[in-house]
Design an enzyme around this catalytic site. Structure first.
Site, short mmCIF file in Angstrom:
data_model
loop_
_atom_site.label_atom_id
_atom_site.label_comp_id
_atom_site.label_asym_id
_atom_site.label_seq_id
_atom_site.Cartn_x
_atom_site.Cartn_y
_atom_site.Cartn_z
N TYR A 138 37.50 19.84 -38.18
CA TYR A 138 38.83 20.36 -37.84
C TYR A 138 39.78 19.25 -37.42
O TYR A 138 40.99 19.35 -37.63
CB TYR A 138 38.73 21.37 -36.69
N LYS A 188 23.12 20.95 -39.58
CA LYS A 188 22.85 20.73 -41.01
C LYS A 188 22.33 19.31 -41.12
O LYS A 188 22.87 18.47 -41.83
CB LYS A 188 24.14 20.97 -41.81
N ASP A 220 22.78 27.20 -43.06
CA ASP A 220 22.66 28.14 -44.18
C ASP A 220 21.59 29.19 -43.90
O ASP A 220 21.78 30.39 -44.14
CB ASP A 220 22.41 27.40 -45.51
N ASP A 244 32.78 28.75 -36.46
CA ASP A 244 33.88 29.58 -37.00
C ASP A 244 33.31 30.58 -38.00
O ASP A 244 33.59 31.78 -37.95
CB ASP A 244 34.91 28.67 -37.66
N ASP A 248 32.51 34.92 -37.49
CA ASP A 248 33.07 35.99 -38.32
C ASP A 248 31.94 36.84 -38.90
O ASP A 248 32.02 38.07 -38.94
CB ASP A 248 33.88 35.41 -39.50
C1 IPM Z 1 39.29 31.34 -35.30
C2 IPM Z 1 40.29 31.21 -36.41
C3 IPM Z 1 40.97 29.84 -36.32
C4 IPM Z 1 39.90 28.79 -36.50
C5 IPM Z 1 42.14 29.60 -37.27
C6 IPM Z 1 43.21 30.67 -37.13
C7 IPM Z 1 42.75 28.25 -37.11
O1 IPM Z 1 39.66 31.40 -37.64
O2 IPM Z 1 39.70 31.23 -34.12
O3 IPM Z 1 38.13 31.58 -35.58
O4 IPM Z 1 39.57 28.41 -37.63
O5 IPM Z 1 39.38 28.33 -35.49
MG MG Z 2 37.68 32.03 -37.50
#
Ligand code: IPM
Ligand code: MG
Length: 353
Positions: A138, A188, A220, A244, A248
């Site tokens: 990042y 990884k 993975d 990240d 999700d």
């Molecule tokens: C999160 C989001 C952010 C990230 C984006 C919006 C920059 O996906 O907080 O998980 O990638 O960290």
């Molecule tokens: Mg995210």
């Protein structure tokens, strides 16, 4: 308690309004809460030409905590990278050194059917993903797109210092200690040097926590295991990018990404609290977004930054009660269930408090 309120874009303002109702109940009942709003993300770009104006950053730095909504939207996607709304949240994390991101994924019993996985796979799930927020690909340099059309090269760099790895792993170990004493470190190392360093440091630190069982998993495999048998995990610790993605994925085990709060803490426990979901431009302005992740983020703020476990659980219990009463926004409703609006959901939580 001075709280900077940054609703942001898309559904941000709608769900933030509901979280503020909840805080208002606590304020009326005697908590000394003071809120101050600030523009952030696309909304700040529209008003001031920058997604993280100096005044917004200064407020974040002077407040005791930041309650954050969501940023981004298609109308900003063609802006220069430094003007994009995402720059605001990345800038706040970096400038305030909010390096430790706690992303709990719990399945509310009332919502075990809302997941796309079989209820028996997810029922009772309670995991904590700890994600590093200030390093990795990042922020790594060099980064660029260069070269002539047809021969362009895109470069990003996975970059981690030993100190960055060490401090997030310590958060992982300490968190595991407060839970079931199991820590799974994600890397990884079979391919990436930066992740070999991550693995080496995890092994080096482990003896300081003899009561915590440390395991390692390649990212993975972890992505696969999370949907195969998520209950094998308790605390997972990962770098910025892998965390990240895995968070999700984990959110969907709970039925909806609209349910998950998060805390991003600095070394002193000050933090930024935000839903893990984005600004959902497709449903913005319709009053149908799920405000629970934002409301639960306010609860996390009380618990982690202000050490107020009791009002925090008052909010969490009210959320559970609201779900038990059958209230569902569109994202968590079964096909035939009646759907409530963002405000109806927030009002129900308030009355259950
Ligand atoms: C999160 C989001 C952010 C990230 C984006 C919006 C920059 O996906 O907080 O998980 O990638 O960290
Ligand atoms: Mg995210």
């Amino acid at each position: 308690m001075k709280i900077a309120v940054m609703a942001g874009d898309g559904i941000g303002p709608e769900i933030m309004a509901e979280a503020l109702k909840v805080l208002e109940v606590l304020r009326r009942d005697g908590l000394n809460i003071e809120t101050e709003p600030a523009l952030v993300g696309g909304a700040a770009f529209d008003a001031h030409g920058h997604p993280l104006p100096a005044a917004t950053l200064a407020l974040a730095q002077s407040a005791d905590a930041v309650l954050f909504g969501a940023v981004g939207g298609p109308k900003y996607d063609t802006l220069l990278r430094e003007h994009r709304p995402e720059k605001a949240i990345l800038g706040l994390r970096k400038e305030c050194d909010f390096f430790a991101n706690l992303r709990p994924a719990n399945v509310f019993p009332e919502l075990a059917d809302a997941s796309t996985l079989k209820p028996e796979v997810v029922a009772g799930l309670d995991i904590m993903i700890i994600r590093e927020l200030t390093g990795d690909i990042y922020f790594g340099e060099p980064r660029s797109i260069s070269g002539a059309k047809g021969e362009r090269v895109g470069i990003n760099t996975m970059h981690y210092t030993e100190a960055q790895i060490r401090r997030i792993l310590h958060v992982g170990f300490r968190t595991a200690r407060q839970r079931s004493k199991k820590l799974c470190s994600i890397d990884k190392m079979n391919v990436l040097e930066a992740m070999q360093l991550w693995r080496d440091i995890a092994i080096e630190i482990a003896p300081e926590y003899p009561d915590v069982a440390l395991t390692h998993m390649l990212v993975d495999n972890a992505a696969m295991q999370l949907i195969r048998n998520p209950k094998q995990f308790d605390v997972m610790v990962a770098g910025n990018m892998f965390g990240d993605i895995l968070s999700d994925e984990a959110s969907m085990l709970t039925g909806s990404i609209g349910m998950l709060p998060s805390a991003s803490l600095d070394a002193s426990g000050k933090g930024l609290y935000e839903p893990i979901h984005g600004s959902a431009p497709d449903i913005a302005g319709k009053g149908i977004a799920n405000p629970l992740a934002q409301i639960l983020s306010a609860a996390m703020m009380l618990r982690y930054t202000f050490n107020l476990a009791e009002p925090a659980s008052r909010i969490e219990v009210a959320v559970r009660k609201t779900l038990a009463q059958g209230l569902r926004t569109g994202d968590i409703a079964q096909p035939k269930e009646l759907k409530v609006s963002t405000a109806q959901m927030g009002d129900a939580v308030v009355s259950n408090m």
